[in-house]
Structures are given as C-alpha cells and as structure tokens.
Design a protein around this motif. Structure first.
Motif, mmCIF file in Angstrom:
data_model
loop_
_atom_site.group_PDB
_atom_site.id
_atom_site.type_symbol
_atom_site.label_atom_id
_atom_site.label_comp_id
_atom_site.label_asym_id
_atom_site.label_seq_id
_atom_site.Cartn_x
_atom_site.Cartn_y
_atom_site.Cartn_z
ATOM 1 N N UNK A 1 0.848 -1.193 0.000
ATOM 2 C CA UNK A 1 0.000 0.000 0.000
ATOM 3 C C UNK A 1 0.896 1.261 0.000
ATOM 4 N N UNK A 2 0.339 2.346 -0.540
ATOM 5 C CA UNK A 2 1.062 3.618 -0.582
ATOM 6 C C UNK A 2 0.232 4.674 0.157
ATOM 7 N N UNK A 3 0.887 5.384 1.087
ATOM 8 C CA UNK A 3 0.227 6.532 1.704
ATOM 9 C C UNK A 3 0.889 7.790 1.156
ATOM 10 N N UNK B 1 -3.982 10.423 1.354
ATOM 11 C CA UNK B 1 -4.320 9.466 0.299
ATOM 12 C C UNK B 1 -3.779 8.081 0.638
ATOM 13 N N UNK B 2 -4.601 7.056 0.343
ATOM 14 C CA UNK B 2 -4.151 5.667 0.457
ATOM 15 C C UNK B 2 -4.377 4.998 -0.901
ATOM 16 N N UNK B 3 -3.310 4.374 -1.443
ATOM 17 C CA UNK B 3 -3.391 3.720 -2.751
ATOM 18 C C UNK B 3 -2.955 2.260 -2.630
ATOM 19 N N UNK B 4 -3.540 1.387 -3.429
ATOM 20 C CA UNK B 4 -3.192 -0.041 -3.342
ATOM 21 C C UNK B 4 -1.729 -0.271 -3.691
ATOM 22 N N UNK B 5 -1.228 0.457 -4.713
ATOM 23 C CA UNK B 5 0.167 0.257 -5.139
ATOM 24 C C UNK B 5 0.651 1.502 -5.895
ATOM 25 N N UNK B 6 1.942 1.496 -6.215
ATOM 26 C CA UNK B 6 2.539 2.671 -6.856
ATOM 27 C C UNK B 6 1.973 2.874 -8.264
ATOM 28 N N UNK C 1 3.976 1.278 2.504
ATOM 29 C CA UNK C 1 3.669 0.894 3.893
ATOM 30 C C UNK C 1 3.162 -0.523 4.005
ATOM 31 N N UNK C 2 3.268 -1.021 5.241
ATOM 32 C CA UNK C 2 2.577 -2.269 5.578
ATOM 33 C C UNK C 2 1.881 -1.979 6.889
ATOM 34 N N UNK D 1 1.029 2.151 10.435
ATOM 35 C CA UNK D 1 1.721 1.598 9.270
ATOM 36 C C UNK D 1 3.224 1.692 9.483
ATOM 37 N N UNK D 2 3.905 0.608 9.122
ATOM 38 C CA UNK D 2 5.368 0.727 9.167
ATOM 39 C C UNK D 2 5.799 1.072 7.748
ATOM 40 N N UNK D 3 6.727 1.954 7.622
ATOM 41 C CA UNK D 3 6.966 2.704 6.392
ATOM 42 C C UNK D 3 8.382 2.558 5.862
ATOM 43 N N UNK D 4 8.445 2.463 4.488
ATOM 44 C CA UNK D 4 9.719 2.643 3.775
ATOM 45 C C UNK D 4 9.450 3.852 2.887
ATOM 46 N N UNK D 5 10.198 4.918 2.975
ATOM 47 C CA UNK D 5 9.910 6.098 2.144
ATOM 48 C C UNK D 5 10.169 5.765 0.691
ATOM 49 N N UNK D 6 9.211 6.140 -0.213
ATOM 50 C CA UNK D 6 9.422 5.889 -1.670
ATOM 51 C C UNK D 6 9.924 7.192 -2.301
#
Lengths: 96, 96
Positions: free
Chosen positions: A1-3, A54-59, A93-94, B91-96
């Motif tokens: 997921x992407x925040x 915003x929350x997105x399923x993927x990049x 994120x996870x 959420x645990x995060x990795x910055x993109x």
C-alpha cells in the motif's frame, strides 16, 4: 500500500475556494482503480494549511492517477491559490 | 518510521471543545523522543470528523507515547465527546 500526504499552504482567504475546486478532483479520484481513500483535511492550528491524505493499493495506481486529466487540470487551477510548492510525501507501507 | 492515522467522529457541536482539549496533548507529544510530527486535522467534508496524523521514528517511541500520562489522561477526557471508537491505523513505512 502507498500513503501520500500532500500539504498545501493557501494564500490568506483562499481556503474555501480551494475546497470547492477540489470537489471534482476528489470525486473523480475516488472512482479510480486502486484508490483506497482520498480526503482533504484542514489543519486545526494553521487556518491556511490543508492536507490531502491518500491511500493507494500500489505505486502503479498512484502513478496512473497523476496522469489523469482531472489531476493535471486541478494542478493548473490551484496554482494561484497556493503560497508555494505542495509538500508531497509518499510512503510504501505495511499495516502493523 | 511509523505513520498513525487516528480518525475520530465527534458528537455534533463538540469539535471546538475537542480541539481545545487536544492542545496540551499535542504540545506534550511533540516534545517526546521519536515524535517526528503530530497534528490534528479536520475533515473538509464531514464537520464532525477529525484525524490525528502522526509520524514516529519507530514502534518503541509510539508505544512509549501510549504509556504517557498526557496520552492516557486525554483518552479519558475525550470519551464523552466522541460518538464511538477511534479508528486507529498504524503503518510501518519505507519512504518511496
């Protein structure tokens, strides 16, 4: 997921106009594939600060979003309402 | 890094009281070790919805936060201002 958090500083008195103009973008974006949530929030401390959360399923779904007409169109019409650049941060994120 | 969103639905007319009561919590929390950002935002669509948007360096700093007196005290005093449970997601995060 992407925040994504997109923090915006508005010119004084422009917040309501911005919120009104954001409605079409918000409605269109929520219909997009991969859009989990997309909401506009106002700071309770700084009356001229807004954040799009915003929350997105993927990049890929986020990248597709940024190529849509409604997103590009919105970017053009709000420029004159902002005091500067939008502070955009995206996180892969996870959920814990 | 950890991102937390805590969404709250207020009883009608209780938002300003909530925001006022949240100031001590916000100030104390921002002084805590590992607190990157901690802000209270109001939905631009639902006048009774608030979200606390939090960034923490790690899960330990978040867990320590939840054991503080100011956090526990706040939890008690706001119960009667809310319509139900707080929707907390972390959420645990990795910055993109």
């Amino acid at each position: 997921m992407i925040i994504v958090t997109a923090k915006m500083n508005l010119k004084p008195g422009k917040k309501d106009e911005f919120i009104l103009k954001a409605q079409d973008l918000i409605c269109a974006t929520r219909l997009e594939e991969g859009c989990i949530s997309y909401g506009l929030y106002a700071s309770t401390e700084n009356k001229d600060e807004l954040v799009m959360l915003e929350h997105w399923e993927d990049i890929n779904s986020l990248n597709t979003h940024m190529e849509t007409d409604h997103f590009k169109q919105f970017g053009k019409i709000i420029k004159q309402l902002l005091t500067g650049k939008i502070d955009v941060k995206s996180y892969s994120v996870k959920q814990t």
